[in-house]
Enzyme design. Sequence first.
Site, PDB file in Angstrom:
ATOM      1  N   GLU A 168     -30.799 -43.464 -70.832  1.00 50.29           N
ATOM      2  CA  GLU A 168     -29.437 -43.972 -70.633  1.00 50.29           C
ATOM      3  C   GLU A 168     -29.560 -45.067 -69.574  1.00 50.29           C
ATOM      4  O   GLU A 168     -29.720 -44.770 -68.404  1.00 50.29           O
ATOM      5  CB  GLU A 168     -28.551 -42.795 -70.198  1.00 50.29           C
ATOM      6  CG  GLU A 168     -27.099 -43.000 -70.501  1.00 50.29           C
ATOM      7  CD  GLU A 168     -26.417 -43.771 -69.403  1.00 50.29           C
ATOM      8  OE1 GLU A 168     -26.403 -45.026 -69.512  1.00 50.29           O
ATOM      9  OE2 GLU A 168     -25.934 -43.147 -68.470  1.00 50.29           O
ATOM     10  N   CYS A 176     -23.027 -47.748 -65.182  1.00 55.29           N
ATOM     11  CA  CYS A 176     -23.575 -48.369 -66.394  1.00 55.29           C
ATOM     12  C   CYS A 176     -22.460 -48.739 -67.356  1.00 55.29           C
ATOM     13  O   CYS A 176     -22.547 -49.750 -68.045  1.00 55.29           O
ATOM     14  CB  CYS A 176     -24.581 -47.429 -67.041  1.00 55.29           C
ATOM     15  SG  CYS A 176     -24.000 -45.751 -67.187  1.00 55.29           S
TER      16      CYS A 176
HETATM   17  P1  NDP Z   1     -33.842 -47.290 -60.785  1.00 52.69           P
HETATM   18  O1  NDP Z   1     -33.704 -47.392 -62.242  1.00 52.69           O
HETATM   19  O2  NDP Z   1     -35.090 -47.820 -60.169  1.00 52.69           O
HETATM   20  O3  NDP Z   1     -33.697 -45.744 -60.340  1.00 52.69           O
HETATM   21  C1  NDP Z   1     -33.183 -44.725 -61.161  1.00 52.69           C
HETATM   22  C2  NDP Z   1     -34.089 -43.503 -61.079  1.00 52.69           C
HETATM   23  O4  NDP Z   1     -35.341 -43.795 -61.685  1.00 52.69           O
HETATM   24  C3  NDP Z   1     -34.413 -43.076 -59.650  1.00 52.69           C
HETATM   25  O5  NDP Z   1     -34.556 -41.678 -59.607  1.00 52.69           O
HETATM   26  C4  NDP Z   1     -35.751 -43.746 -59.405  1.00 52.69           C
HETATM   27  O6  NDP Z   1     -36.474 -43.152 -58.374  1.00 52.69           O
HETATM   28  C5  NDP Z   1     -36.398 -43.534 -60.748  1.00 52.69           C
HETATM   29  N1  NDP Z   1     -37.491 -44.435 -61.074  1.00 52.69           N
HETATM   30  C6  NDP Z   1     -37.549 -45.777 -60.922  1.00 52.69           C
HETATM   31  N2  NDP Z   1     -38.726 -46.254 -61.372  1.00 52.69           N
HETATM   32  C7  NDP Z   1     -39.438 -45.196 -61.816  1.00 52.69           C
HETATM   33  C8  NDP Z   1     -40.725 -45.026 -62.384  1.00 52.69           C
HETATM   34  N3  NDP Z   1     -41.547 -46.052 -62.608  1.00 52.69           N
HETATM   35  N4  NDP Z   1     -41.138 -43.773 -62.700  1.00 52.69           N
HETATM   36  C9  NDP Z   1     -40.334 -42.725 -62.490  1.00 52.69           C
HETATM   37  N5  NDP Z   1     -39.101 -42.815 -61.953  1.00 52.69           N
HETATM   38  C10 NDP Z   1     -38.652 -44.028 -61.622  1.00 52.69           C
HETATM   39  O7  NDP Z   1     -32.577 -47.930 -60.119  1.00 52.69           O
HETATM   40  P2  NDP Z   1     -32.382 -48.638 -58.684  1.00 52.69           P
HETATM   41  O8  NDP Z   1     -31.910 -47.626 -57.728  1.00 52.69           O
HETATM   42  O9  NDP Z   1     -33.583 -49.408 -58.237  1.00 52.69           O
HETATM   43  O10 NDP Z   1     -31.217 -49.654 -59.055  1.00 52.69           O
HETATM   44  C11 NDP Z   1     -31.582 -50.921 -59.636  1.00 52.69           C
HETATM   45  C12 NDP Z   1     -30.693 -51.273 -60.804  1.00 52.69           C
HETATM   46  O11 NDP Z   1     -30.795 -50.290 -61.824  1.00 52.69           O
HETATM   47  C13 NDP Z   1     -29.207 -51.324 -60.500  1.00 52.69           C
HETATM   48  O12 NDP Z   1     -28.851 -52.501 -59.877  1.00 52.69           O
HETATM   49  C14 NDP Z   1     -28.651 -51.172 -61.897  1.00 52.69           C
HETATM   50  O13 NDP Z   1     -28.701 -52.392 -62.582  1.00 52.69           O
HETATM   51  C15 NDP Z   1     -29.594 -50.195 -62.560  1.00 52.69           C
HETATM   52  N6  NDP Z   1     -29.095 -48.802 -62.516  1.00 52.69           N
HETATM   53  C16 NDP Z   1     -28.465 -48.308 -63.618  1.00 52.69           C
HETATM   54  C17 NDP Z   1     -27.930 -47.038 -63.585  1.00 52.69           C
HETATM   55  C18 NDP Z   1     -27.211 -46.476 -64.755  1.00 52.69           C
HETATM   56  O14 NDP Z   1     -26.328 -45.637 -64.569  1.00 52.69           O
HETATM   57  N7  NDP Z   1     -27.589 -46.840 -65.961  1.00 52.69           N
HETATM   58  C19 NDP Z   1     -27.995 -46.213 -62.397  1.00 52.69           C
HETATM   59  C20 NDP Z   1     -28.718 -46.800 -61.294  1.00 52.69           C
HETATM   60  C21 NDP Z   1     -29.236 -48.046 -61.378  1.00 52.69           C
HETATM   61  P3  NDP Z   1     -36.500 -43.785 -56.865  1.00 52.69           P
HETATM   62  O15 NDP Z   1     -35.095 -43.783 -56.387  1.00 52.69           O
HETATM   63  O16 NDP Z   1     -37.385 -42.863 -56.113  1.00 52.69           O
HETATM   64  O17 NDP Z   1     -37.063 -45.169 -57.029  1.00 52.69           O
END
Ligand code: NDP
Length: 457
Positions: A228, A262
Amino acid sequence: MSISSINPVNGEIIKEYQEDHPETVNQKINQAHEAWQSYRETDFGYRAQFLLKIVDLLNERKNELAKLMSLEMGKPLKAGVAEVVKCASVCEYYAKNGATFLADQKVETDAGKSFISFQPIGVVLAIMPWNFPFWQVFRFLAPAIMAGNVGVLKHASGVMGCALAIEKIVEDAGFHSNVFKTLVSGSKAIAEVIAHPFVKAVTLTGSTEAGKKVAEQAGRLIKKTVLELGGSGPYIILADADLAAAAKTCAEARLINNGQSCIAAKRFIVVKEVEEEFTRYFKAAMAAKKTGNPLDNDTELGPMARVELRDELHEQVLKTIAQGATCILGGKIPAFGGHHAFYQPTILTNVKKGMLAYDEEIFGPVAAVISAKDADDAINIANDTPFGLGAAVFTQDLILAEDIARNKLQAGSCFVNEGVKSDPALPFGGINQSGYGRELGMFGIHEFVNIKTVYIK
Ligand code: NDP
Protein backbone atom coordinates in the site's frame (compact mmCIF):
# COMPACT_ATOMS: atom_id res chain seq x y z
CA MET A 1 22.39 1.34 17.76
CA SER A 2 19.45 3.25 19.13
CA ILE A 3 16.20 4.48 17.61
CA SER A 4 14.86 7.87 18.68
CA SER A 5 11.37 9.33 18.98
CA ILE A 6 11.64 13.06 18.33
CA ASN A 7 8.95 15.62 19.05
CA PRO A 8 8.30 17.50 15.76
CA VAL A 9 7.05 20.55 17.68
CA ASN A 10 10.51 21.35 19.05
CA GLY A 11 13.02 18.71 17.95
CA GLU A 12 13.44 17.33 21.48
CA ILE A 13 14.21 13.64 21.91
CA ILE A 14 11.27 12.02 23.71
CA LYS A 15 12.84 8.62 24.16
CA GLU A 16 15.62 6.45 22.79
CA TYR A 17 15.12 2.74 22.21
CA GLN A 18 17.94 0.23 22.05
CA GLU A 19 17.65 -1.62 18.76
CA ASP A 20 17.02 -5.36 19.06
CA HIS A 21 20.13 -7.51 18.59
CA PRO A 22 19.76 -9.82 15.53
CA GLU A 23 19.56 -12.74 17.99
CA THR A 24 16.60 -11.10 19.73
CA VAL A 25 14.88 -10.52 16.37
CA ASN A 26 15.37 -14.18 15.52
CA GLN A 27 14.04 -15.20 18.89
CA LYS A 28 10.91 -13.06 18.48
CA ILE A 29 10.16 -14.60 15.08
CA ASN A 30 10.74 -18.11 16.46
CA GLN A 31 8.45 -17.35 19.42
CA ALA A 32 5.73 -16.05 17.09
CA HIS A 33 6.02 -19.19 14.98
CA GLU A 34 5.87 -21.33 18.11
CA ALA A 35 2.73 -19.48 19.25
CA TRP A 36 1.17 -20.10 15.84
CA GLN A 37 1.42 -23.88 16.30
CA SER A 38 -1.37 -23.78 18.86
CA TYR A 39 -3.03 -20.49 17.85
CA ARG A 40 -3.83 -21.83 14.38
CA GLU A 41 -5.92 -24.56 16.05
CA THR A 42 -8.20 -22.08 17.84
CA ASP A 43 -11.67 -21.38 16.52
CA PHE A 44 -13.15 -18.11 15.30
CA GLY A 45 -15.15 -17.60 18.51
CA TYR A 46 -11.97 -17.77 20.58
CA ARG A 47 -10.15 -15.26 18.36
CA ALA A 48 -13.15 -12.92 18.21
CA GLN A 49 -13.47 -12.74 21.98
CA PHE A 50 -9.89 -11.43 22.25
CA LEU A 51 -10.36 -9.00 19.39
CA LEU A 52 -13.34 -7.61 21.32
CA LYS A 53 -11.12 -7.24 24.41
CA ILE A 54 -8.78 -5.17 22.24
CA VAL A 55 -11.79 -2.99 21.36
CA ASP A 56 -12.36 -2.30 25.09
CA LEU A 57 -8.68 -1.57 25.72
CA LEU A 58 -8.44 0.81 22.77
CA ASN A 59 -11.47 2.71 23.97
CA GLU A 60 -10.13 2.85 27.55
CA ARG A 61 -6.66 4.03 26.44
CA LYS A 62 -7.64 6.31 23.56
CA ASN A 63 -6.57 9.55 25.27
CA GLU A 64 -3.12 8.33 26.30
CA LEU A 65 -2.55 6.73 22.88
CA ALA A 66 -3.58 9.96 21.13
CA LYS A 67 -1.09 11.85 23.29
CA LEU A 68 1.66 9.44 22.29
CA MET A 69 0.91 10.11 18.59
CA SER A 70 0.91 13.88 19.23
CA LEU A 71 4.35 13.64 20.81
CA GLU A 72 5.93 11.22 18.35
CA MET A 73 4.55 12.50 15.03
CA GLY A 74 2.55 15.66 15.68
CA LYS A 75 -1.04 14.47 15.20
CA PRO A 76 -3.57 16.74 16.95
CA LEU A 77 -5.20 15.07 19.97
CA LYS A 78 -8.72 15.06 18.54
CA ALA A 79 -7.56 13.32 15.36
CA GLY A 80 -5.55 10.84 17.45
CA VAL A 81 -8.59 9.89 19.53
CA ALA A 82 -10.61 9.41 16.33
CA GLU A 83 -7.85 7.18 14.93
CA VAL A 84 -7.85 4.93 18.00
CA VAL A 85 -11.66 4.66 17.91
CA LYS A 86 -11.40 3.65 14.23
CA CYS A 87 -8.90 0.93 15.22
CA ALA A 88 -11.50 -0.38 17.66
CA SER A 89 -14.06 -0.42 14.84
CA VAL A 90 -11.87 -2.54 12.56
CA CYS A 91 -11.29 -5.06 15.38
CA GLU A 92 -15.04 -5.21 15.99
CA TYR A 93 -15.73 -5.58 12.26
CA TYR A 94 -13.48 -8.62 11.87
CA ALA A 95 -14.59 -10.13 15.19
CA LYS A 96 -18.16 -10.03 13.84
CA ASN A 97 -17.56 -10.91 10.18
CA GLY A 98 -14.32 -12.92 10.09
CA ALA A 99 -15.97 -16.31 10.54
CA THR A 100 -18.38 -15.65 7.66
CA PHE A 101 -15.60 -14.42 5.36
CA LEU A 102 -13.51 -17.50 6.12
CA ALA A 103 -16.26 -20.13 6.15
CA ASP A 104 -15.76 -23.09 3.83
CA GLN A 105 -17.20 -22.55 0.36
CA LYS A 106 -18.79 -25.62 -1.23
CA VAL A 107 -18.22 -26.01 -4.97
CA GLU A 108 -20.14 -28.45 -7.17
CA THR A 109 -17.72 -30.58 -9.23
CA ASP A 110 -17.45 -34.24 -10.21
CA ALA A 111 -16.20 -34.98 -6.67
CA GLY A 112 -18.30 -36.56 -3.94
CA LYS A 113 -17.49 -33.37 -2.06
CA SER A 114 -15.32 -30.43 -3.00
CA PHE A 115 -14.87 -27.17 -1.19
CA ILE A 116 -12.57 -24.22 -0.55
CA SER A 117 -11.07 -23.82 2.90
CA PHE A 118 -9.21 -20.72 4.09
CA GLN A 119 -6.21 -21.75 6.16
CA PRO A 120 -3.79 -19.48 8.07
CA ILE A 121 -0.22 -19.28 6.74
CA GLY A 122 1.85 -18.40 9.84
CA VAL A 123 4.02 -15.40 10.66
CA VAL A 124 3.27 -12.28 8.60
CA LEU A 125 5.70 -9.35 8.73
CA ALA A 126 4.05 -5.90 8.77
CA ILE A 127 6.24 -2.93 7.79
CA MET A 128 4.28 0.16 8.71
CA PRO A 129 4.61 3.96 8.44
CA TRP A 130 4.38 6.77 10.94
CA ASN A 131 1.42 8.72 9.47
CA PHE A 132 -1.39 6.71 11.10
CA PRO A 133 0.71 4.84 13.67
CA PHE A 134 -2.23 2.87 15.11
CA TRP A 135 -4.67 2.57 12.20
CA GLN A 136 -2.13 1.25 9.68
CA VAL A 137 -1.17 -1.51 12.11
CA PHE A 138 -4.67 -2.48 13.25
CA ARG A 139 -6.05 -2.70 9.73
CA PHE A 140 -3.42 -5.41 9.15
CA LEU A 141 -3.57 -6.94 12.61
CA ALA A 142 -7.33 -7.46 13.04
CA PRO A 143 -7.89 -9.61 9.91
CA ALA A 144 -4.51 -11.35 10.32
CA ILE A 145 -5.21 -12.66 13.81
CA MET A 146 -8.86 -13.39 13.04
CA ALA A 147 -7.61 -15.60 10.18
CA GLY A 148 -5.35 -17.50 12.61
CA ASN A 149 -2.07 -15.90 11.56
CA VAL A 150 0.47 -14.31 13.88
CA GLY A 151 2.32 -11.06 13.24
CA VAL A 152 5.64 -9.32 13.71
CA LEU A 153 5.71 -5.57 13.33
CA LYS A 154 8.51 -3.40 11.99
CA HIS A 155 7.09 0.02 12.66
CA ALA A 156 8.52 3.31 11.42
CA SER A 157 11.52 4.30 13.51
CA GLY A 158 9.97 7.55 14.74
CA VAL A 159 6.92 5.92 16.37
CA MET A 160 8.48 3.16 18.43
CA GLY A 161 6.43 4.21 21.48
CA CYS A 162 3.23 3.58 19.50
CA ALA A 163 4.59 0.24 18.27
CA LEU A 164 5.28 -0.97 21.81
CA ALA A 165 1.89 0.33 23.01
CA ILE A 166 0.21 -1.86 20.35
CA GLU A 167 2.18 -4.92 21.47
CA LYS A 168 1.08 -4.22 25.06
CA ILE A 169 -2.60 -3.92 24.05
CA VAL A 170 -2.53 -7.32 22.33
CA GLU A 171 -0.76 -8.82 25.35
CA ASP A 172 -3.18 -7.23 27.82
CA ALA A 173 -6.17 -8.50 25.82
CA GLY A 174 -5.06 -11.99 26.86
CA PHE A 175 -4.20 -13.43 23.46
CA HIS A 176 -1.80 -16.33 23.32
CA SER A 177 1.54 -14.76 24.20
CA ASN A 178 3.77 -13.99 21.21
CA VAL A 179 0.87 -13.86 18.76
CA PHE A 180 2.04 -10.33 17.95
CA LYS A 181 5.56 -9.03 18.51
CA THR A 182 7.11 -5.64 17.85
CA LEU A 183 10.65 -5.66 16.49
CA VAL A 184 12.67 -2.71 17.71
CA SER A 185 14.54 -2.49 14.41
CA GLY A 186 15.53 0.02 11.78
CA SER A 187 14.94 -0.77 8.12
CA LYS A 188 18.48 -2.11 7.58
CA ALA A 189 17.70 -5.14 9.74
CA ILE A 190 14.62 -6.13 7.74
CA ALA A 191 16.17 -8.06 4.82
CA GLU A 192 17.15 -10.73 7.37
CA VAL A 193 13.62 -10.79 8.77
CA ILE A 194 12.10 -11.24 5.32
CA ALA A 195 14.55 -14.08 4.71
CA HIS A 196 13.68 -15.90 7.95
CA PRO A 197 12.08 -19.20 6.96
CA PHE A 198 9.21 -18.77 9.44
CA VAL A 199 8.19 -15.42 7.90
CA LYS A 200 5.69 -16.38 5.24
CA ALA A 201 4.51 -13.06 3.81
CA VAL A 202 5.01 -9.30 4.08
CA THR A 203 2.65 -6.35 4.05
CA LEU A 204 4.09 -2.85 3.66
CA THR A 205 2.51 0.58 3.79
CA GLY A 206 4.87 3.40 2.91
CA SER A 207 6.75 4.99 0.04
CA THR A 208 6.98 3.45 -3.41
CA GLU A 209 10.77 3.25 -2.95
CA ALA A 210 10.47 1.18 0.23
CA GLY A 211 7.79 -0.97 -1.45
CA LYS A 212 10.07 -1.74 -4.40
CA LYS A 213 12.96 -2.80 -2.16
CA VAL A 214 10.86 -4.98 0.11
CA ALA A 215 8.89 -6.57 -2.75
CA GLU A 216 12.16 -7.37 -4.53
CA GLN A 217 13.60 -9.08 -1.44
CA ALA A 218 10.39 -11.01 -0.77
CA GLY A 219 9.88 -11.87 -4.45
CA ARG A 220 13.31 -13.47 -4.69
CA LEU A 221 12.23 -15.79 -1.88
CA ILE A 222 8.73 -16.42 -3.35
CA LYS A 223 7.04 -14.74 -0.39
CA LYS A 224 3.78 -12.94 -1.00
CA THR A 225 3.58 -9.18 -0.49
CA VAL A 226 0.76 -6.68 -0.17
CA LEU A 227 1.90 -3.13 -0.92
CA GLU A 228 0.00 0.00 0.00
CA LEU A 229 2.13 2.83 -1.35
CA GLY A 230 1.80 6.45 -2.35
CA GLY A 231 -0.89 8.26 -4.26
CA SER A 232 -1.44 11.50 -6.09
CA GLY A 233 -5.19 11.65 -5.48
CA PRO A 234 -6.93 13.55 -8.31
CA TYR A 235 -10.14 15.38 -7.36
CA ILE A 236 -12.18 16.51 -10.37
CA ILE A 237 -14.51 19.49 -9.98
CA LEU A 238 -17.03 19.76 -12.80
CA ALA A 239 -18.94 22.92 -13.76
CA ASP A 240 -22.24 21.91 -12.14
CA ALA A 241 -20.72 20.95 -8.77
CA ASP A 242 -21.88 22.60 -5.56
CA LEU A 243 -18.66 24.60 -5.44
CA ALA A 244 -18.84 25.79 -1.84
CA ALA A 245 -19.47 22.27 -0.52
CA ALA A 246 -16.89 20.74 -2.88
CA ALA A 247 -14.23 23.26 -1.80
CA LYS A 248 -14.86 22.51 1.87
CA THR A 249 -14.61 18.74 1.30
CA CYS A 250 -11.51 19.20 -0.87
CA ALA A 251 -9.76 21.24 1.85
CA GLU A 252 -10.59 18.58 4.46
CA ALA A 253 -9.37 15.86 2.09
CA ARG A 254 -6.10 17.70 1.37
CA LEU A 255 -5.38 18.52 5.00
CA ILE A 256 -6.26 15.18 6.59
CA ASN A 257 -3.34 14.29 8.86
CA ASN A 258 -1.69 17.53 7.73
CA GLY A 259 -1.63 16.25 4.17
CA GLN A 260 0.48 13.24 5.15
CA SER A 261 -1.85 10.55 3.93
CA CYS A 262 -1.59 8.26 0.93
CA ILE A 263 -5.26 8.84 0.07
CA ALA A 264 -5.26 12.58 0.74
CA ALA A 265 -6.46 14.73 -2.17
CA LYS A 266 -3.40 16.09 -3.93
CA ARG A 267 -4.33 17.38 -7.39
CA PHE A 268 -7.49 19.48 -7.83
CA ILE A 269 -8.54 19.37 -11.46
CA VAL A 270 -11.11 22.07 -12.06
CA VAL A 271 -12.94 22.80 -15.32
CA LYS A 272 -11.99 26.26 -16.51
CA GLU A 273 -15.40 27.93 -16.26
CA VAL A 274 -15.59 27.42 -12.46
CA GLU A 275 -11.90 27.47 -11.60
CA GLU A 276 -11.85 31.01 -10.24
CA GLU A 277 -14.94 30.57 -8.06
CA PHE A 278 -13.86 27.13 -6.75
CA THR A 279 -10.37 28.41 -5.96
CA ARG A 280 -11.80 31.33 -3.96
CA TYR A 281 -13.89 28.98 -1.76
CA PHE A 282 -11.00 26.51 -1.55
CA LYS A 283 -8.51 29.14 -0.41
CA ALA A 284 -10.89 30.31 2.33
CA ALA A 285 -11.40 26.72 3.56
CA MET A 286 -7.66 25.94 3.54
CA ALA A 287 -6.78 29.20 5.30
CA ALA A 288 -9.39 28.68 8.02
CA LYS A 289 -7.59 25.72 9.59
CA LYS A 290 -6.01 26.43 12.95
CA THR A 291 -2.35 25.42 13.21
CA GLY A 292 -0.81 24.92 16.64
CA ASN A 293 0.55 22.60 19.28
CA PRO A 294 -1.01 19.15 18.67
CA LEU A 295 -1.56 18.80 22.42
CA ASP A 296 -3.96 21.78 22.42
CA ASN A 297 -7.56 20.67 22.08
CA ASP A 298 -8.54 23.23 19.44
CA THR A 299 -5.55 22.60 17.14
CA GLU A 300 -6.56 21.30 13.72
CA LEU A 301 -3.12 21.11 12.10
CA GLY A 302 0.02 20.18 14.01
CA PRO A 303 3.56 20.07 12.66
CA MET A 304 4.57 17.58 9.99
CA ALA A 305 6.05 14.37 11.32
CA ARG A 306 9.73 15.18 10.79
CA VAL A 307 11.77 18.26 9.94
CA GLU A 308 13.41 16.65 6.89
CA LEU A 309 10.00 15.66 5.47
CA ARG A 310 8.88 19.28 5.85
CA ASP A 311 12.09 20.51 4.21
CA GLU A 312 11.60 18.13 1.27
CA LEU A 313 8.03 19.37 0.88
CA HIS A 314 9.17 23.00 0.89
CA GLU A 315 11.73 22.16 -1.81
CA GLN A 316 8.93 20.64 -3.94
CA VAL A 317 6.88 23.83 -3.49
CA LEU A 318 9.79 26.11 -4.42
CA LYS A 319 10.63 24.03 -7.49
CA THR A 320 7.01 24.01 -8.69
CA ILE A 321 6.88 27.81 -8.32
CA ALA A 322 10.17 28.09 -10.23
CA GLN A 323 8.58 25.95 -12.95
CA GLY A 324 5.81 28.54 -13.39
CA ALA A 325 3.09 27.78 -10.79
CA THR A 326 1.56 30.58 -8.71
CA CYS A 327 1.46 30.36 -4.93
CA ILE A 328 -1.81 31.91 -3.66
CA LEU A 329 -1.59 30.68 -0.05
CA GLY A 330 1.25 29.72 2.29
CA GLY A 331 4.43 28.46 0.68
CA LYS A 332 6.46 29.36 3.74
CA ILE A 333 7.99 27.75 6.78
CA PRO A 334 6.32 29.61 9.66
CA ALA A 335 8.65 31.65 11.86
CA PHE A 336 7.69 29.95 15.13
CA GLY A 337 11.31 29.68 16.25
CA GLY A 338 13.07 26.54 17.37
CA HIS A 339 13.63 23.27 15.56
CA HIS A 340 10.02 22.61 14.49
CA ALA A 341 8.45 20.80 11.52
CA PHE A 342 5.47 23.13 10.90
CA TYR A 343 4.39 24.12 7.39
CA GLN A 344 1.65 26.50 6.32
CA PRO A 345 -1.31 25.18 4.29
CA THR A 346 -0.34 26.06 0.74
CA ILE A 347 -2.13 26.35 -2.60
CA LEU A 348 -0.35 26.33 -5.95
CA THR A 349 -2.38 27.31 -9.03
CA ASN A 350 -1.53 27.20 -12.75
CA VAL A 351 0.04 23.79 -12.14
CA LYS A 352 0.75 22.00 -15.42
CA LYS A 353 2.23 18.76 -16.71
CA GLY A 354 5.99 18.74 -16.30
CA MET A 355 5.83 20.59 -12.98
CA LEU A 356 6.79 18.74 -9.85
CA ALA A 357 3.41 19.13 -8.10
CA TYR A 358 1.72 17.59 -11.16
CA ASP A 359 4.11 14.68 -11.62
CA GLU A 360 5.10 13.68 -8.07
CA GLU A 361 3.33 12.84 -4.82
CA ILE A 362 3.11 15.85 -2.49
CA PHE A 363 3.01 14.47 1.06
CA GLY A 364 2.04 17.48 3.14
CA PRO A 365 -0.45 20.39 3.33
CA VAL A 366 0.08 21.58 -0.25
CA ALA A 367 -2.65 21.60 -2.92
CA ALA A 368 -2.03 21.76 -6.66
CA VAL A 369 -4.85 23.32 -8.72
CA ILE A 370 -4.86 22.25 -12.36
CA SER A 371 -7.12 23.72 -15.02
CA ALA A 372 -9.07 21.43 -17.38
CA LYS A 373 -10.94 22.34 -20.59
CA ASP A 374 -13.90 20.04 -19.88
CA ALA A 375 -14.86 16.76 -18.18
CA ASP A 376 -12.95 14.56 -20.66
CA ASP A 377 -9.83 16.67 -20.32
CA ALA A 378 -10.18 16.49 -16.51
CA ILE A 379 -10.40 12.68 -16.63
CA ASN A 380 -7.30 12.49 -18.84
CA ILE A 381 -5.36 14.71 -16.44
CA ALA A 382 -6.59 12.68 -13.44
CA ASN A 383 -5.28 9.48 -15.03
CA ASP A 384 -2.00 11.07 -16.13
CA THR A 385 -0.09 9.77 -13.11
CA PRO A 386 1.98 6.72 -12.26
CA PHE A 387 -0.16 6.26 -9.14
CA GLY A 388 -3.70 4.91 -8.75
CA LEU A 389 -4.89 4.87 -5.16
CA GLY A 390 -7.89 7.18 -4.63
CA ALA A 391 -9.79 9.63 -6.83
CA ALA A 392 -12.93 11.73 -6.52
CA VAL A 393 -15.35 13.63 -8.72
CA PHE A 394 -17.68 16.47 -7.77
CA THR A 395 -20.82 17.09 -9.82
CA GLN A 396 -24.59 17.16 -9.33
CA ASP A 397 -25.09 14.79 -12.28
CA LEU A 398 -25.00 11.48 -10.41
CA ILE A 399 -25.40 9.36 -13.53
CA LEU A 400 -22.34 10.96 -15.11
CA ALA A 401 -20.50 10.77 -11.79
CA GLU A 402 -21.14 7.04 -11.41
CA ASP A 403 -19.90 6.43 -14.95
CA ILE A 404 -16.73 8.41 -14.28
CA ALA A 405 -16.16 6.65 -10.95
CA ARG A 406 -16.87 3.16 -12.26
CA ASN A 407 -15.39 3.29 -15.76
CA LYS A 408 -13.12 6.26 -16.30
CA LEU A 409 -10.95 6.98 -13.26
CA GLN A 410 -8.04 4.56 -12.86
CA ALA A 411 -7.69 4.07 -9.11
CA GLY A 412 -8.40 1.56 -6.37
CA SER A 413 -11.15 3.75 -4.85
CA CYS A 414 -13.32 6.37 -6.58
CA PHE A 415 -15.62 8.58 -4.54
CA VAL A 416 -18.41 10.91 -5.69
CA ASN A 417 -19.03 14.24 -3.91
CA GLU A 418 -16.97 13.01 -0.94
CA GLY A 419 -13.33 12.79 0.07
CA VAL A 420 -11.67 9.39 -0.29
CA LYS A 421 -11.60 7.57 3.05
CA SER A 422 -11.13 4.06 4.33
CA ASP A 423 -13.88 2.03 5.96
CA PRO A 424 -13.42 -1.38 7.63
CA ALA A 425 -16.09 -2.85 5.32
CA LEU A 426 -14.68 -1.56 2.01
CA PRO A 427 -11.57 -2.94 0.28
CA PHE A 428 -8.66 -0.52 0.25
CA GLY A 429 -5.60 -0.48 -1.98
CA GLY A 430 -4.18 0.74 -5.25
CA ILE A 431 -3.10 -0.03 -8.77
CA ASN A 432 0.10 0.83 -10.69
CA GLN A 433 2.77 2.53 -8.51
CA SER A 434 0.29 2.74 -5.61
CA GLY A 435 0.81 -0.96 -5.00
CA TYR A 436 -1.23 -4.13 -5.13
CA GLY A 437 -3.39 -6.31 -2.93
CA ARG A 438 -6.22 -5.12 -0.75
CA GLU A 439 -6.71 -4.43 2.92
CA LEU A 440 -10.03 -4.28 4.78
CA GLY A 441 -13.40 -5.82 3.93
CA MET A 442 -13.71 -9.43 2.81
CA PHE A 443 -10.85 -9.12 0.31
CA GLY A 444 -8.44 -7.94 3.03
CA ILE A 445 -8.83 -11.07 5.15
CA HIS A 446 -8.27 -13.28 2.10
CA GLU A 447 -4.81 -11.85 1.32
CA PHE A 448 -2.87 -13.86 3.87
CA VAL A 449 -4.58 -17.24 3.83
CA ASN A 450 -3.98 -20.42 1.94
CA ILE A 451 -7.05 -20.68 -0.30
CA LYS A 452 -7.08 -24.43 -0.18
CA THR A 453 -9.00 -26.74 -2.49
CA VAL A 454 -10.25 -29.94 -0.83
CA TYR A 455 -11.53 -32.66 -3.18
CA ILE A 456 -13.04 -35.86 -1.83
CA LYS A 457 -13.89 -38.51 -4.43
P1 NDP B 1 9.22 5.00 4.18
O1 NDP B 1 8.46 4.38 3.08
O2 NDP B 1 10.70 5.01 4.08
O3 NDP B 1 8.83 4.27 5.57
C1 NDP B 1 7.71 3.44 5.75
C2 NDP B 1 8.13 2.18 6.50
O4 NDP B 1 8.99 1.40 5.68
C3 NDP B 1 8.93 2.47 7.77
O5 NDP B 1 8.64 1.48 8.73
C4 NDP B 1 10.36 2.33 7.29
O6 NDP B 1 11.26 2.09 8.33
C5 NDP B 1 10.22 1.15 6.38
N1 NDP B 1 11.25 1.00 5.37
C6 NDP B 1 11.78 1.94 4.56
N2 NDP B 1 12.70 1.40 3.74
C7 NDP B 1 12.77 0.08 4.03
C8 NDP B 1 13.53 -1.01 3.55
N3 NDP B 1 14.42 -0.88 2.57
N4 NDP B 1 13.34 -2.23 4.11
C9 NDP B 1 12.45 -2.40 5.09
N5 NDP B 1 11.70 -1.40 5.60
C10 NDP B 1 11.84 -0.18 5.08
O7 NDP B 1 8.67 6.44 4.41
P2 NDP B 1 9.38 7.77 4.99
O8 NDP B 1 9.12 7.84 6.43
O9 NDP B 1 10.82 7.87 4.61
O10 NDP B 1 8.55 8.87 4.21
C11 NDP B 1 8.98 9.22 2.87
C12 NDP B 1 7.80 9.32 1.93
O11 NDP B 1 7.12 8.08 1.84
C13 NDP B 1 6.72 10.30 2.33
O12 NDP B 1 7.07 11.60 2.03
C14 NDP B 1 5.57 9.77 1.51
O13 NDP B 1 5.67 10.20 0.18
C15 NDP B 1 5.75 8.27 1.56
N6 NDP B 1 4.93 7.63 2.61
C16 NDP B 1 3.74 7.06 2.24
C17 NDP B 1 2.93 6.52 3.21
C18 NDP B 1 1.62 5.92 2.86
O14 NDP B 1 0.71 5.92 3.69
N7 NDP B 1 1.49 5.33 1.69
C19 NDP B 1 3.27 6.55 4.61
C20 NDP B 1 4.56 7.13 4.90
C21 NDP B 1 5.34 7.64 3.92
P3 NDP B 1 12.17 3.28 8.98
O15 NDP B 1 11.21 4.28 9.54
O16 NDP B 1 12.97 2.59 10.02
O17 NDP B 1 12.98 3.82 7.84
